[in-house]
Scaffold this motif. Structure first.
Motif, PDB file in Angstrom:
ATOM      1  N   GLY A  98     -10.045   4.854 -11.804  1.00 16.96           N
ATOM      2  CA  GLY A  98     -10.002   6.302 -11.805  1.00 16.96           C
ATOM      3  C   GLY A  98      -9.157   6.823 -12.951  1.00 16.96           C
ATOM      4  O   GLY A  98      -8.441   6.061 -13.619  1.00 16.96           O
ATOM      5  N   VAL A  99      -9.249   8.136 -13.171  1.00 21.41           N
ATOM      6  CA  VAL A  99      -8.476   8.799 -14.218  1.00 21.41           C
ATOM      7  C   VAL A  99      -7.835  10.047 -13.621  1.00 21.41           C
ATOM      8  O   VAL A  99      -8.526  10.868 -13.005  1.00 21.41           O
ATOM      9  N   ALA A 100      -6.544  10.186 -13.797  1.00 16.98           N
ATOM     10  CA  ALA A 100      -5.823  11.396 -13.400  1.00 16.98           C
ATOM     11  C   ALA A 100      -5.403  12.129 -14.666  1.00 16.98           C
ATOM     12  O   ALA A 100      -4.767  11.541 -15.542  1.00 16.98           O
ATOM     13  N   LEU A 101      -5.785  13.387 -14.756  1.00  9.44           N
ATOM     14  CA  LEU A 101      -5.505  14.200 -15.939  1.00  9.44           C
ATOM     15  C   LEU A 101      -4.516  15.297 -15.575  1.00  9.44           C
ATOM     16  O   LEU A 101      -4.757  16.087 -14.658  1.00  9.44           O
ATOM     17  N   LEU A 102      -3.415  15.367 -16.321  1.00 10.41           N
ATOM     18  CA  LEU A 102      -2.404  16.394 -16.115  1.00 10.41           C
ATOM     19  C   LEU A 102      -2.385  17.294 -17.344  1.00 10.41           C
ATOM     20  O   LEU A 102      -2.077  16.839 -18.452  1.00 10.41           O
ATOM     21  N   ALA A 103      -2.775  18.562 -17.166  1.00  8.71           N
ATOM     22  CA  ALA A 103      -2.803  19.519 -18.278  1.00  8.71           C
ATOM     23  C   ALA A 103      -3.374  18.872 -19.531  1.00  8.71           C
ATOM     24  O   ALA A 103      -2.759  18.895 -20.597  1.00  8.71           O
ATOM     25  N   VAL A 183     -16.027   6.927 -13.283  1.00 11.48           N
ATOM     26  CA  VAL A 183     -15.007   6.793 -12.243  1.00 11.48           C
ATOM     27  C   VAL A 183     -14.552   8.173 -11.789  1.00 11.48           C
ATOM     28  O   VAL A 183     -14.705   9.160 -12.518  1.00 11.48           O
ATOM     29  N   PRO A 184     -13.992   8.279 -10.578  1.00 13.20           N
ATOM     30  CA  PRO A 184     -13.480   9.574 -10.119  1.00 13.20           C
ATOM     31  C   PRO A 184     -12.356  10.086 -11.017  1.00 13.20           C
ATOM     32  O   PRO A 184     -11.587   9.289 -11.588  1.00 13.20           O
ATOM     33  N   VAL A 185     -12.263  11.402 -11.105  1.00 15.95           N
ATOM     34  CA  VAL A 185     -11.250  12.038 -11.955  1.00 15.95           C
ATOM     35  C   VAL A 185     -10.482  13.073 -11.130  1.00 15.95           C
ATOM     36  O   VAL A 185     -11.076  13.855 -10.390  1.00 15.95           O
ATOM     37  N   LEU A 186      -9.164  13.055 -11.289  1.00 21.76           N
ATOM     38  CA  LEU A 186      -8.277  14.070 -10.721  1.00 21.76           C
ATOM     39  C   LEU A 186      -7.809  14.961 -11.860  1.00 21.76           C
ATOM     40  O   LEU A 186      -7.354  14.464 -12.892  1.00 21.76           O
ATOM     41  N   LEU A 187      -7.909  16.270 -11.686  1.00 19.92           N
ATOM     42  CA  LEU A 187      -7.499  17.218 -12.734  1.00 19.92           C
ATOM     43  C   LEU A 187      -6.439  18.159 -12.172  1.00 19.92           C
ATOM     44  O   LEU A 187      -6.690  18.881 -11.201  1.00 19.92           O
ATOM     45  N   LEU A 188      -5.258  18.149 -12.780  1.00 15.40           N
ATOM     46  CA  LEU A 188      -4.141  18.998 -12.372  1.00 15.40           C
ATOM     47  C   LEU A 188      -3.695  19.861 -13.546  1.00 15.40           C
ATOM     48  O   LEU A 188      -3.652  19.393 -14.691  1.00 15.40           O
ATOM     49  N   THR A 189      -3.317  21.092 -13.257  1.00 22.66           N
ATOM     50  CA  THR A 189      -2.707  21.924 -14.293  1.00 22.66           C
ATOM     51  C   THR A 189      -1.783  22.931 -13.640  1.00 22.66           C
ATOM     52  O   THR A 189      -1.913  23.244 -12.456  1.00 22.66           O
ATOM     53  N   GLY A 190      -0.825  23.423 -14.402  1.00 25.73           N
ATOM     54  CA  GLY A 190       0.108  24.419 -13.904  1.00 25.73           C
ATOM     55  C   GLY A 190      -0.428  25.824 -14.117  1.00 25.73           C
ATOM     56  O   GLY A 190      -1.046  26.110 -15.147  1.00 25.73           O
ATOM     57  N   ASP A 193       0.931  27.439 -17.406  1.00 29.79           N
ATOM     58  CA  ASP A 193       0.834  26.631 -18.621  1.00 29.79           C
ATOM     59  C   ASP A 193       0.453  27.524 -19.796  1.00 29.79           C
ATOM     60  O   ASP A 193      -0.661  28.055 -19.855  1.00 29.79           O
ATOM     61  N   ALA A 194       1.366  27.690 -20.745  1.00 27.56           N
ATOM     62  CA  ALA A 194       1.103  28.522 -21.922  1.00 27.56           C
ATOM     63  C   ALA A 194       0.524  27.717 -23.074  1.00 27.56           C
ATOM     64  O   ALA A 194       0.005  28.297 -24.035  1.00 27.56           O
ATOM     65  N   ALA A 195       0.606  26.390 -22.997  1.00 30.20           N
ATOM     66  CA  ALA A 195       0.107  25.557 -24.090  1.00 30.20           C
ATOM     67  C   ALA A 195      -1.406  25.353 -23.985  1.00 30.20           C
ATOM     68  O   ALA A 195      -2.142  25.528 -24.967  1.00 30.20           O
ATOM     69  N   ILE A 196      -1.875  24.941 -22.806  1.00 27.14           N
ATOM     70  CA  ILE A 196      -3.304  24.788 -22.542  1.00 27.14           C
ATOM     71  C   ILE A 196      -3.566  25.499 -21.216  1.00 27.14           C
ATOM     72  O   ILE A 196      -3.475  24.893 -20.148  1.00 27.14           O
ATOM     73  N   PRO A 197      -3.837  26.783 -21.243  1.00 32.91           N
ATOM     74  CA  PRO A 197      -3.918  27.585 -20.024  1.00 32.91           C
ATOM     75  C   PRO A 197      -5.020  27.146 -19.067  1.00 32.91           C
ATOM     76  O   PRO A 197      -5.963  26.431 -19.445  1.00 32.91           O
ATOM     77  N   HIS A 216      -7.073  21.219  -9.579  1.00 31.69           N
ATOM     78  CA  HIS A 216      -5.972  21.460  -8.653  1.00 31.69           C
ATOM     79  C   HIS A 216      -4.843  22.160  -9.404  1.00 31.69           C
ATOM     80  O   HIS A 216      -4.394  21.681 -10.453  1.00 31.69           O
ATOM     81  N   LEU A 217      -4.382  23.279  -8.872  1.00 33.64           N
ATOM     82  CA  LEU A 217      -3.357  24.074  -9.527  1.00 33.64           C
ATOM     83  C   LEU A 217      -1.985  23.805  -8.921  1.00 33.64           C
ATOM     84  O   LEU A 217      -1.844  23.695  -7.696  1.00 33.64           O
ATOM     85  N   ILE A 218      -0.983  23.713  -9.781  1.00 32.60           N
ATOM     86  CA  ILE A 218       0.407  23.607  -9.345  1.00 32.60           C
ATOM     87  C   ILE A 218       1.072  24.930  -9.681  1.00 32.60           C
ATOM     88  O   ILE A 218       1.272  25.277 -10.851  1.00 32.60           O
ATOM     89  N   GLU A 219       1.379  25.677  -8.644  1.00 33.31           N
ATOM     90  CA  GLU A 219       1.862  27.044  -8.811  1.00 33.31           C
ATOM     91  C   GLU A 219       3.202  27.096  -9.551  1.00 33.31           C
ATOM     92  O   GLU A 219       4.139  26.352  -9.239  1.00 33.31           O
ATOM     93  N   GLY A 220       3.246  27.983 -10.538  1.00 31.80           N
ATOM     94  CA  GLY A 220       4.501  28.252 -11.242  1.00 31.80           C
ATOM     95  C   GLY A 220       4.957  27.176 -12.197  1.00 31.80           C
ATOM     96  O   GLY A 220       6.065  27.266 -12.737  1.00 31.80           O
ATOM     97  N   ALA A 221       4.124  26.174 -12.431  1.00 35.59           N
ATOM     98  CA  ALA A 221       4.508  25.096 -13.355  1.00 35.59           C
ATOM     99  C   ALA A 221       3.896  25.349 -14.725  1.00 35.59           C
ATOM    100  O   ALA A 221       2.802  25.911 -14.847  1.00 35.59           O
ATOM    101  N   GLY A 222       4.602  24.920 -15.759  1.00 38.69           N
ATOM    102  CA  GLY A 222       4.117  25.035 -17.118  1.00 38.69           C
ATOM    103  C   GLY A 222       3.392  23.784 -17.566  1.00 38.69           C
ATOM    104  O   GLY A 222       2.741  23.099 -16.772  1.00 38.69           O
ATOM    105  N   HIS A 223       3.524  23.464 -18.852  1.00 35.81           N
ATOM    106  CA  HIS A 223       2.746  22.370 -19.439  1.00 35.81           C
ATOM    107  C   HIS A 223       3.327  20.989 -19.143  1.00 35.81           C
ATOM    108  O   HIS A 223       2.588  20.009 -19.106  1.00 35.81           O
ATOM    109  N   LEU A 224       4.638  20.901 -18.936  1.00 40.11           N
ATOM    110  CA  LEU A 224       5.262  19.588 -18.768  1.00 40.11           C
ATOM    111  C   LEU A 224       5.296  19.192 -17.288  1.00 40.11           C
ATOM    112  O   LEU A 224       6.362  19.029 -16.683  1.00 40.11           O
ATOM    113  N   LEU A 225       4.124  19.009 -16.700  1.00 38.58           N
ATOM    114  CA  LEU A 225       4.019  18.736 -15.262  1.00 38.58           C
ATOM    115  C   LEU A 225       4.829  17.523 -14.804  1.00 38.58           C
ATOM    116  O   LEU A 225       5.450  17.572 -13.737  1.00 38.58           O
ATOM    117  N   PRO A 226       4.848  16.402 -15.539  1.00 45.24           N
ATOM    118  CA  PRO A 226       5.617  15.255 -15.051  1.00 45.24           C
ATOM    119  C   PRO A 226       7.117  15.534 -14.930  1.00 45.24           C
ATOM    120  O   PRO A 226       7.796  14.891 -14.129  1.00 45.24           O
TER     121      PRO A 226
END
Length: 251
Positions: A98-103, A183-190, A193-197, A216-226
């Protein structure tokens, strides 16, 4: 409780970052999985290779996986690392579950004006510019030690890797290869996020991912999710891996 699956997690960091951005996520995941977070060529402590294309980075990650003999693994890519993860996944490597994508940087050319690219190139090696970038791309407060880590990683990026991503890697279009990602993919973003909205992920990333992928959205988070949301990222990864463990491996 069922035993945790024996996946290895290979974490790929953002542009002007390093593998150490994943420390808090790895800590939050606990001891259930083997977690590997290399510095990509030209970043952190890794010297730049002869070529700095997206495919050259995918080659480097494939070599890293092979050298460690990983048999079942998950790619977790943040920003630049996300585009690299998708490039490698499109090759259908044996063992990838699988692949997990963060912003992630999208598979299409990353939206950025020529003026913004020129300004980013001029910012190389500038502590003042690095501090301004940190403020712009984060939304949640970070401890001082983590702020200093982000700034230090920015300033120790090699010039070759810095320029190559701005002028070439981020502009590469690998969208035509995305149907090869099986493969399945997980997509997360804040949401902040001002860098890649969020809107960019909705229009330039999500439509190219496998059917059934959701954003999947992470409320109030910017680009540096980790760094901004390690607990939420770890929880999403736990859930994603649980879903993967119920699926047969692709061969």
């Amino acid at each position: 409780m069922p035993k945790s699956p024996s996946f290895s997690l290979v974490f790929l960091h953002y542009w002007a970052g390093s593998g150490r951005e994943w420390h808090a996520v790895v800590s939050a995941l606990g001891l259930d999985y083997e977690c590997l977070a290399p510095d990509l060529p030209g970043f952190g402590d890794a010297p730049p290779p002869a070529s700095l294309t997206v495919d050259a980075y995918a080659d480097a990650v494939a070599q890293f996986v092979a050298e460690r003999g990983l048999t079942e693994y998950l790619l977790v890519g943040h920003s630049m690392g996300g585009k690299i993860a998708l490039a490698l996944a499109s090759r259908r490597p044996v063992g990838l579950r699988g692949v997990a994508l963060l912003a992630p940087s999208p598979p299409t050319p990353e939206p950025m004006t020529d003026k913004a690219r020129a300004e980013a190139q001029r910012a190389y090696g500038s502590p003042t510019a690095a501090a301004a970038t940190f403020v712009r791309i984060t939304a949640r407060p970070l401890p001082d030690a983590e702020q200093q880590q982000v700034l230090a990683d920015n300033l120790r990026t090699s010039r070759a890797a810095w320029d190559a991503w701005l002028q070439h890697g981020s502009r590469e279009d690998i969208a035509a290869r995305m149907p090869l990602v099986q493969v399945p993919v997980l997509l997360l973003t804040g949401t902040a996020d001002a860098a890649i909205p969020v809107q960019v992920q909705q229009s330039e990333t999500l439509p190219y991912l496998p059917a059934g992928t959701t954003l999947h959205l992470i409320e109030g988070a910017g680009h540096l999710l980790p760094l901004e949301a390690p607990g939420e990222v770890a929880l999403a990864l736990h859930q994603f891996i649980a879903e993967l463990s119920a699926l047969p491996a692709l061969h």
